[in-house]
Enzyme design. Sequence first.
Site, PDB file in Angstrom:
ATOM      1  N   LYS A  25     -11.506  -7.662   6.120  1.00 49.92           N
ATOM      2  CA  LYS A  25     -10.961  -6.795   7.172  1.00 49.92           C
ATOM      3  C   LYS A  25     -11.956  -5.670   7.451  1.00 49.92           C
ATOM      4  O   LYS A  25     -12.392  -5.010   6.502  1.00 49.92           O
ATOM      5  CB  LYS A  25      -9.620  -6.217   6.701  1.00 49.92           C
ATOM      6  CG  LYS A  25      -8.956  -5.266   7.689  1.00 49.92           C
ATOM      7  CD  LYS A  25      -7.639  -4.735   7.127  1.00 49.92           C
ATOM      8  CE  LYS A  25      -6.972  -3.813   8.136  1.00 49.92           C
ATOM      9  NZ  LYS A  25      -5.699  -3.257   7.626  1.00 49.92           N
ATOM     10  N   CYS A  51      -4.050   6.006   0.237  1.00 51.82           N
ATOM     11  CA  CYS A  51      -3.524   4.726  -0.239  1.00 51.82           C
ATOM     12  C   CYS A  51      -3.113   4.756  -1.705  1.00 51.82           C
ATOM     13  O   CYS A  51      -2.747   3.714  -2.268  1.00 51.82           O
ATOM     14  CB  CYS A  51      -4.558   3.622  -0.024  1.00 51.82           C
ATOM     15  SG  CYS A  51      -4.985   3.400   1.725  1.00 51.82           S
ATOM     16  N   TYR A  77      -2.974  -9.226  16.182  1.00 53.49           N
ATOM     17  CA  TYR A  77      -1.892  -8.734  17.028  1.00 53.49           C
ATOM     18  C   TYR A  77      -1.723  -9.608  18.270  1.00 53.49           C
ATOM     19  O   TYR A  77      -0.726  -9.494  18.976  1.00 53.49           O
ATOM     20  CB  TYR A  77      -2.167  -7.274  17.421  1.00 53.49           C
ATOM     21  CG  TYR A  77      -2.227  -6.381  16.206  1.00 53.49           C
ATOM     22  CD1 TYR A  77      -1.067  -5.876  15.628  1.00 53.49           C
ATOM     23  CD2 TYR A  77      -3.436  -6.091  15.585  1.00 53.49           C
ATOM     24  CE1 TYR A  77      -1.111  -5.094  14.491  1.00 53.49           C
ATOM     25  CE2 TYR A  77      -3.492  -5.311  14.442  1.00 53.49           C
ATOM     26  CZ  TYR A  77      -2.329  -4.819  13.894  1.00 53.49           C
ATOM     27  OH  TYR A  77      -2.374  -4.058  12.755  1.00 53.49           O
ATOM     28  N   CYS A  91      -0.134   4.145   1.759  1.00 61.21           N
ATOM     29  CA  CYS A  91      -0.569   5.082   2.803  1.00 61.21           C
ATOM     30  C   CYS A  91       0.518   5.393   3.829  1.00 61.21           C
ATOM     31  O   CYS A  91       0.577   6.518   4.344  1.00 61.21           O
ATOM     32  CB  CYS A  91      -1.834   4.582   3.481  1.00 61.21           C
ATOM     33  SG  CYS A  91      -1.648   3.023   4.371  1.00 61.21           S
ATOM     34  N   CYS A 119       0.862  -1.171   0.000  1.00 59.40           N
ATOM     35  CA  CYS A 119       0.000   0.000   0.000  1.00 59.40           C
ATOM     36  C   CYS A 119       0.904   1.228   0.000  1.00 59.40           C
ATOM     37  O   CYS A 119       2.112   1.120   0.257  1.00 59.40           O
ATOM     38  CB  CYS A 119      -0.927  -0.006   1.218  1.00 59.40           C
ATOM     39  SG  CYS A 119      -2.303   1.160   1.071  1.00 59.40           S
ATOM     40  N   LYS A 170     -12.105  -4.889   2.227  1.00 60.37           N
ATOM     41  CA  LYS A 170     -11.557  -4.034   3.279  1.00 60.37           C
ATOM     42  C   LYS A 170     -12.520  -2.863   3.464  1.00 60.37           C
ATOM     43  O   LYS A 170     -12.706  -2.046   2.569  1.00 60.37           O
ATOM     44  CB  LYS A 170     -10.164  -3.530   2.916  1.00 60.37           C
ATOM     45  CG  LYS A 170      -9.532  -2.663   4.004  1.00 60.37           C
ATOM     46  CD  LYS A 170      -8.135  -2.227   3.597  1.00 60.37           C
ATOM     47  CE  LYS A 170      -7.485  -1.361   4.657  1.00 60.37           C
ATOM     48  NZ  LYS A 170      -6.129  -0.918   4.253  1.00 60.37           N
ATOM     49  N   ARG A 195      -3.349   3.232  12.698  1.00 56.02           N
ATOM     50  CA  ARG A 195      -2.890   4.471  12.063  1.00 56.02           C
ATOM     51  C   ARG A 195      -1.920   5.220  12.962  1.00 56.02           C
ATOM     52  O   ARG A 195      -1.026   5.912  12.477  1.00 56.02           O
ATOM     53  CB  ARG A 195      -4.099   5.324  11.667  1.00 56.02           C
ATOM     54  CG  ARG A 195      -4.889   4.673  10.532  1.00 56.02           C
ATOM     55  CD  ARG A 195      -6.165   5.416  10.175  1.00 56.02           C
ATOM     56  NE  ARG A 195      -6.870   4.707   9.109  1.00 56.02           N
ATOM     57  CZ  ARG A 195      -8.065   5.028   8.667  1.00 56.02           C
ATOM     58  NH1 ARG A 195      -8.714   6.052   9.222  1.00 56.02           N
ATOM     59  NH2 ARG A 195      -8.639   4.333   7.694  1.00 56.02           N
ATOM     60  N   GLU A 201     -16.344  -8.339  -5.052  1.00 52.63           N
ATOM     61  CA  GLU A 201     -14.919  -7.970  -4.975  1.00 52.63           C
ATOM     62  C   GLU A 201     -14.044  -9.219  -4.924  1.00 52.63           C
ATOM     63  O   GLU A 201     -13.014  -9.304  -5.599  1.00 52.63           O
ATOM     64  CB  GLU A 201     -14.667  -7.117  -3.731  1.00 52.63           C
ATOM     65  CG  GLU A 201     -15.129  -5.678  -3.822  1.00 52.63           C
ATOM     66  CD  GLU A 201     -14.096  -4.782  -4.484  1.00 52.63           C
ATOM     67  OE1 GLU A 201     -13.188  -5.292  -5.169  1.00 52.63           O
ATOM     68  OE2 GLU A 201     -14.202  -3.557  -4.324  1.00 52.63           O
ATOM     69  N   SER A 235      -6.555  -3.623  14.704  1.00 47.50           N
ATOM     70  CA  SER A 235      -6.002  -2.945  15.880  1.00 47.50           C
ATOM     71  C   SER A 235      -7.071  -2.520  16.876  1.00 47.50           C
ATOM     72  O   SER A 235      -6.895  -2.677  18.091  1.00 47.50           O
ATOM     73  CB  SER A 235      -5.197  -1.726  15.435  1.00 47.50           C
ATOM     74  OG  SER A 235      -6.013  -0.811  14.705  1.00 47.50           O
TER      75      SER A 235
END
Length: 317
Positions: A242, A123, A307, A115, A113, A189, A199, A227, A268
């Site tokens: 996601k 992005c 995570y 971003c 990506c 996403k 972020r 998609e 996150s």
Amino acid sequence: MRRLRRTDTWRGFAREAELSPARLIQPLFVVAGEDIREPVPSMPGIERFSISGLVEEAGEVAAAGIGAVLLFGVPAEKDEVGSGAYDDEGIVQMAVRALKEAHPDLTVITDVCLCEYTSHGHCGIVGPSGEVENDISVELLAKTAISHAEAGADAVAPSDMMDGRIGSIRFQMDEEGHPNTPIVAYSAKYASAFYGPFRDAAGSTPEFGDRRGYQMDPANAEEAVREALLDLEEGADMLMVKPAVPYLDVVRRVKDETGAPLAAYHVSGEYSMLKAAAANGWIDERAAVVETLTSIRRAGADAIVTYYAKEAAPWLR
């Protein structure tokens, strides 16, 4: 029905969704510099590492039984066109080489990506109208994927949500001598409220506007299937949904409609909510995490990006 619920053995025989460390993928953040190990304040227990620390952390991840990591780069400098993303000496490219040298059996997947590398935080490339331009962004994303493959990445994971990027990446990687490098496509996403802590970690908050013009509307599920089917047609090897828990219905739909290998990203915000509730004594963290990851697996995910991977691995064993 209760007869097969009485003991651990019988519950194990009747268990439908098996969850093991081999199903988990650990995201890792690498930053430019030396001897850096920075905690992410909004993600307790998660840190950003310079390359030497990253290699050490990856060794611990592998020792926990986790077979794959998903790598995100945080460059020292950013610009309008995200040139650090496709620099052969960029932070991710150098990190991949170091990881594969130190841990050749660890599967290294790279986020593709722009971003983290653009000064505006979007992005893709922002045009004169202020909108992200699709086709020029796709060209640079393919360039980024090729640079990751050449550095030794085991797979690339485009997370940008530009139209047609999977086909372009597959074609160009094949042309450049990387026909065996899989693509893990972020097919569904969503423009989610659960990305905030990431972020902070990646420094990728948009400078203006938002990402609803290219990420998916949270109200849509049929669109996610479309998609996913498009990405498969373009050459994706694995699909991804996601976030995970707020979209378990989408995970199940995509799995049922495509039958393709599927990952789900426990993002996150989902991680940090569990950490915050546990820190306040409101939940049993271990039990809640295992239940959460099991729900993602039960919904149809073959792999779970979380995570919690390194921390949860001993609990699952």
